[in-house]
Scaffold this active site. Structure first.
Site, PDB file in Angstrom:
ATOM      1  CD  GLN A  48       1.421   0.534   3.555  1.00 28.06           C
ATOM      2  OE1 GLN A  48       1.780   1.681   3.699  1.00 28.06           O
ATOM      3  NE2 GLN A  48       1.056  -0.216   4.578  1.00 28.06           N
ATOM      4  N   GLY A  49       0.535   3.003   0.615  1.00 21.40           N
ATOM      5  CA  GLY A  49      -0.726   3.468   0.050  1.00 21.40           C
ATOM      6  C   GLY A  49      -1.959   3.012   0.805  1.00 21.40           C
ATOM      7  CB  SER A  88       1.572  -9.311   0.823  1.00 25.04           C
ATOM      8  OG  SER A  88       2.927  -9.352   0.477  1.00 25.04           O
ATOM      9  CB  THR A  91      -4.691  -4.460   0.111  1.00 22.43           C
ATOM     10  OG1 THR A  91      -3.846  -3.345  -0.137  1.00 22.43           O
ATOM     11  CG2 THR A  91      -5.909  -4.397  -0.795  1.00 22.43           C
ATOM     12  N   GLY A 291       2.234  -6.670  -2.135  1.00 22.82           N
ATOM     13  CA  GLY A 291       3.296  -5.937  -1.460  1.00 22.82           C
ATOM     14  C   GLY A 291       4.657  -6.602  -1.501  1.00 22.82           C
ATOM     15  CD  GLU A 292       6.722  -9.325   3.089  1.00 17.58           C
ATOM     16  OE1 GLU A 292       6.870 -10.553   2.933  1.00 17.58           O
ATOM     17  OE2 GLU A 292       6.562  -8.808   4.202  1.00 17.58           O
TER      18      GLU A 292
END
Lengths: 334, 160
Positions: A48-49, A88, A91, A291-292
């Site tokens: 996902q980075g 999510s 980050t 994300g999600e």
């Protein structure tokens, strides 16, 4: 019997992280002897980075180029505590922890530089290229490489910092049930166009148009990548994928890719992605969790489009030809 | 069980191994030779992550017995870069952001390479068809399709 077209819309707001018992992530930052910065996390990068984003956040906070930052997410047994990369939250939670840790490390770095330059630390700034200079007098400067060497071999200082980000547990109010289950919210709206064959029950998604509001996009290309993949995954959940096709009866679940329907590259809808950036107050540099959430609005949008096309409400996922045909039969029996 | 000798060419170099009868090429490559670029996704030929090129044909190394590969010319994604310079397909996968977790990527690149070796200027439909035996969880496929088309364009510009 005919191919019928329909269009459906859906909008969502989606929480970033969750705090059912508290939602902590911690981070540690330290400099190597040559002035690179190591970020130690237990927040794992599974594609996902996470590593790229945490390197950007650390670099921006300390004031060095991103390639001067190394991310170590190697071991959740020994690294600083993280609740995990889910909901999510990566980050937002880890990013806030990294900012706090990097600020503390930056302060030590400036103190060591101040001793070397014989000025006050509060008069110093970074140039973003690997140097520390006096505000208004950039000719008086020292490289972060030399600052790190000085800290390690001369001054006996550890250029390091600790970062903690904790969303405390929120208890529901007894009277109303009101609580704060998460922090900031991302938003999305999707319009899906479908064709439904009312003889076979087969659904084809023609187009899917998405608008995502995800706070600040810290790395726009990676955000786009996530949203494109997520939009497809949403359609896949809407129409194809399930481990329990006759839930709550748990029989007949797919155990491999012969039985579990995983779409290939031939089943793509024409997809449009638009990103809106409304920075969140509590996110790292305004980020929320993209994300999600990006795989969610397509599901009700497709369900609504199927209703628009053939007039039946499918309220169990995935929306299979069998479920559509059964609903059409029930509708005809009226 | 008696071991079987097998010799083949892997990415241009000669390899010789003793394998137990029934060992898959995937296991031989990863566990014996140490080329971990083919991935073991499903081990039953349904995901494409283990794809390699044997004598110019795209093959699933999880369904290929190593002992049947005597004398074969085998290529894997690990052999694509030359002298530290990435192959145009690898470069295109990076530039098009066509990989996230990366598990499907070597298989996708092998499938794409066989396509481009035969069809240097493929249509979008050609690319979809060529990748149809490979599944991806993360990307939604579109960035992968774009990467293959990008690599084809880069190849034709270099050739021109």
């Amino acid at each position: 019997m005919a191919i019928r077209r329909g269009r459906g819309v859906a909008a969502i707001n989606y929480p970033t992280g969750m705090n059912l018992g508290g939602d902590p992530t911690q981070a540690l930052v330290h400099s190597t002897p040559t002035g690179n910065f190591m970020v130690t996390l237990s927040s794992v990068d599974l594609g996902q980075g996470m590593k790229q984003i945490m390197a950007q956040i650390c670099a921006e906070t300390i004031g060095v180029p991103t390639d001067r930052v190394i991310i170590d997410t190697a071991d959740t047994d020994t690294g600083p505590h993280c609740m995990g990369t889910f909901a999510s939250r990566g980050t937002h939670r880890a990013g806030n922890a990294v900012i706090q840790a990097a600020k503390e490390a930056r302060q030590v770095m400036l103190e060591v530089a101040a001793e070397e330059l014989e000025v006050n630390a509060s008069d110093l700034e970074t140039d973003g290229q690997g140097n520390i200079q006096v505000k208004g007098a950039p000719q008086k400067s020292i490289s972060i490489f030399d600052v790190a060497l000085s800290a390690h071999f001369k001054r006996g200082r550890s250029i390091s910092g600790r970062g903690m980000f904790l969303i405390p547990r929120s208890y529901p109010e007894k009277e109303t049930g009101a609580m704060k289950p998460s922090t900031c919210y991302a938003h999305a709206c999707t319009v899906a166009e479908v064709e439904v064959d009312d003889e076979t029950g087969e659904v084809t998604v023609l187009t899917v148009k998405n608008v995502f509001e995800i706070g600040r996009a810290l790395n726009p290309k990676m955000v786009e990548q996530q949203l494109v993949g997520g939009s497809w995954m949403g359609i896949s959940h809407a129409l194809y994928e399930t481990t329990e096709p006759y839930y709550p009866n748990r029989d007949h679940g797919g155990t491999d890719f012969n039985q579990y329907l995983m779409p290939g590259p031939g089943d793509l809808a024409e997809t449009e992605i638009i990103v809106l950036e409304r920075p969140s107050a509590d996110g790292p540099f305004g980020a929320k969790g993209p994300g999600e959430m990006c795989a969610n609005p397509q599901i009700p949008a497709v369900a609504n489009a199927v209703f628009d096309a053939v007039g039946v409400r499918i309220d169990t996922l995935p929306i299979t030809p069998e479920r559509i045909l059964r609903a059409l039969k029930a509708q005809a029996a009226g | 069980m008696a071991k079987v000798p097998v010799q083949f060419t892997l990415n241009g170099s000669e390899k010789a191994e003793f394998v137990e009868s029934g060992t898959t090429l995937l296991a031989a490559l990863r566990d014996k030779i140490g080329d971990t670029s083919p991935k073991g996704g499903c081990h039953q030929g349904t995901c494409g992550a283990c794809s390699v090129i044997i004598d110019g044909e795209l093959r699933l190394s999880c369904l290929t017995l190593a002992e049947t590969c005597g004398g074969a010319d085998i290529k894997t994604t690990a052999g694509l870069a030359e002298g530290g310079v990435l192959h145009p397909l690898q470069r295109a996968f990076l530039d098009a952001f066509a990989t996230q977790c990366g598990f499907c990527t070597p298989g996708m690149i092998m499938a794409a390479k066989v396509l481009l070796d035969r069809t240097p200027n493929p249509s979008r439909e050609d690319v979809v068809e060529a990748l149809s035996g490979n599944i991806c969880r993360c990307t939604g496929y579109e960035p992968i399709i774009q990467a293959v088309l990008l690599a084809a364009r880069a190849n034709s510009q270099n050739a021109a």
